[in-house]
Design a protein around this motif. Structure first.
Motif, PDB file in Angstrom:
ATOM      1  N   ARG A  58      -7.014  -9.437   2.779  1.00  0.00           N
ATOM      2  CA  ARG A  58      -6.246  -8.219   2.480  1.00  0.00           C
ATOM      3  C   ARG A  58      -6.975  -6.987   2.989  1.00  0.00           C
ATOM      4  O   ARG A  58      -6.374  -6.088   3.563  1.00  0.00           O
ATOM      5  CB  ARG A  58      -6.020  -8.107   0.969  1.00  0.00           C
ATOM      6  N   LYS A  59      -8.290  -6.969   2.756  1.00  0.00           N
ATOM      7  CA  LYS A  59      -9.080  -5.815   3.186  1.00  0.00           C
ATOM      8  C   LYS A  59      -9.032  -5.667   4.692  1.00  0.00           C
ATOM      9  O   LYS A  59      -8.872  -4.571   5.215  1.00  0.00           O
ATOM     10  CB  LYS A  59     -10.534  -5.982   2.727  1.00  0.00           C
ATOM     11  N   GLN A  60      -9.190  -6.793   5.391  1.00  0.00           N
ATOM     12  CA  GLN A  60      -9.154  -6.771   6.855  1.00  0.00           C
ATOM     13  C   GLN A  60      -7.819  -6.222   7.335  1.00  0.00           C
ATOM     14  O   GLN A  60      -7.752  -5.409   8.248  1.00  0.00           O
ATOM     15  CB  GLN A  60      -9.330  -8.198   7.410  1.00  0.00           C
TER      16      GLN A  60
ATOM     17  N   ALA B 117      -9.753 -16.774  -4.102  1.00  0.00           N
ATOM     18  CA  ALA B 117      -9.406 -15.388  -4.419  1.00  0.00           C
ATOM     19  C   ALA B 117     -10.243 -14.426  -3.580  1.00  0.00           C
ATOM     20  O   ALA B 117      -9.741 -13.430  -3.066  1.00  0.00           O
ATOM     21  CB  ALA B 117      -9.617 -15.111  -5.903  1.00  0.00           C
ATOM     22  N   LEU B 118     -11.537 -14.750  -3.430  1.00  0.00           N
ATOM     23  CA  LEU B 118     -12.412 -13.896  -2.637  1.00  0.00           C
ATOM     24  C   LEU B 118     -11.962 -13.875  -1.189  1.00  0.00           C
ATOM     25  O   LEU B 118     -11.935 -12.830  -0.545  1.00  0.00           O
ATOM     26  CB  LEU B 118     -13.852 -14.396  -2.731  1.00  0.00           C
ATOM     27  N   ALA B 119     -11.617 -15.046  -0.668  1.00  0.00           N
ATOM     28  CA  ALA B 119     -11.177 -15.142   0.715  1.00  0.00           C
ATOM     29  C   ALA B 119      -9.893 -14.337   0.912  1.00  0.00           C
ATOM     30  O   ALA B 119      -9.740 -13.619   1.908  1.00  0.00           O
ATOM     31  CB  ALA B 119     -10.954 -16.602   1.086  1.00  0.00           C
ATOM     32  N   ALA B 120      -8.977 -14.457  -0.034  1.00  0.00           N
ATOM     33  CA  ALA B 120      -7.713 -13.738   0.059  1.00  0.00           C
ATOM     34  C   ALA B 120      -7.950 -12.238   0.014  1.00  0.00           C
ATOM     35  O   ALA B 120      -7.352 -11.473   0.775  1.00  0.00           O
ATOM     36  CB  ALA B 120      -6.790 -14.153  -1.086  1.00  0.00           C
ATOM     37  N   GLU B 121      -8.850 -11.818  -0.862  1.00  0.00           N
ATOM     38  CA  GLU B 121      -9.166 -10.399  -0.979  1.00  0.00           C
ATOM     39  C   GLU B 121      -9.769  -9.885   0.323  1.00  0.00           C
ATOM     40  O   GLU B 121      -9.453  -8.792   0.780  1.00  0.00           O
ATOM     41  CB  GLU B 121     -10.136 -10.198  -2.154  1.00  0.00           C
ATOM     42  N   TYR B 122     -10.625 -10.704   0.928  1.00  0.00           N
ATOM     43  CA  TYR B 122     -11.239 -10.337   2.187  1.00  0.00           C
ATOM     44  C   TYR B 122     -10.163 -10.155   3.256  1.00  0.00           C
ATOM     45  O   TYR B 122     -10.164  -9.187   4.006  1.00  0.00           O
ATOM     46  CB  TYR B 122     -12.231 -11.427   2.594  1.00  0.00           C
TER      47      TYR B 122
END
Ligand SMILES: [Zn+2]
Length: 116
Positions: free
Chosen positions: A97-99, A90-95
């Motif tokens: 998305r932010k990028q 989830a953290l990786a996915a959020e990262y």
């Protein structure tokens, strides 16, 4: 060490130093430095008098321990969180998305700059 110290030391009540408003900084026309009234701590005793050095040192030590304790708690919490299934992903996915959002914003910004 001194044996006259009370066995159960109690943190003294404090107030913001009236001279520096609790900032601990003295600001003059031509410079700045630690406030002389509170020794740069920003704190005075209830009576408005500067705190004794040994009380200050003990308070600072306690504060440091409190902060260190909180940090350690947060670290443990974080470690636990990372071991929870799915959280890393989830953290990786959020990262990601932010990028992506950042890239989109950059592009939009560049477009605007070009007047298009
Ligand atoms: Zn002060």
């Amino acid at each position: 060490m001194a044996k006259s110290k009370p066995l159960h030391w109690k943190e003294p009540e404090t107030e913001n130093c009236p001279q520096c408003n609790g900032s601990g900084e003295w600001r003059g026309m031509f410079g700045s430095g630690p406030c002389a009234m509170c020794d740069g701590t920003g704190l005075v005793g209830e009576d408005g008098e500067p705190l004794p050095r040994e009380d200050l040192l003990a308070m600072m030590r306690r504060q440091r321990d409190r902060i260190a304790g909180k940090l350690e708690e947060a670290r443990q919490h974080y470690r636990q969180l990372l071991h929870t299934p799915g959280v890393r992903e989830a953290l990786a996915a959020e990262y990601e998305r932010k990028q992506e959002r950042q890239r989109d914003e950059d592009m939009a910004h560049r477009k605007r700059l070009r007047g298009g």
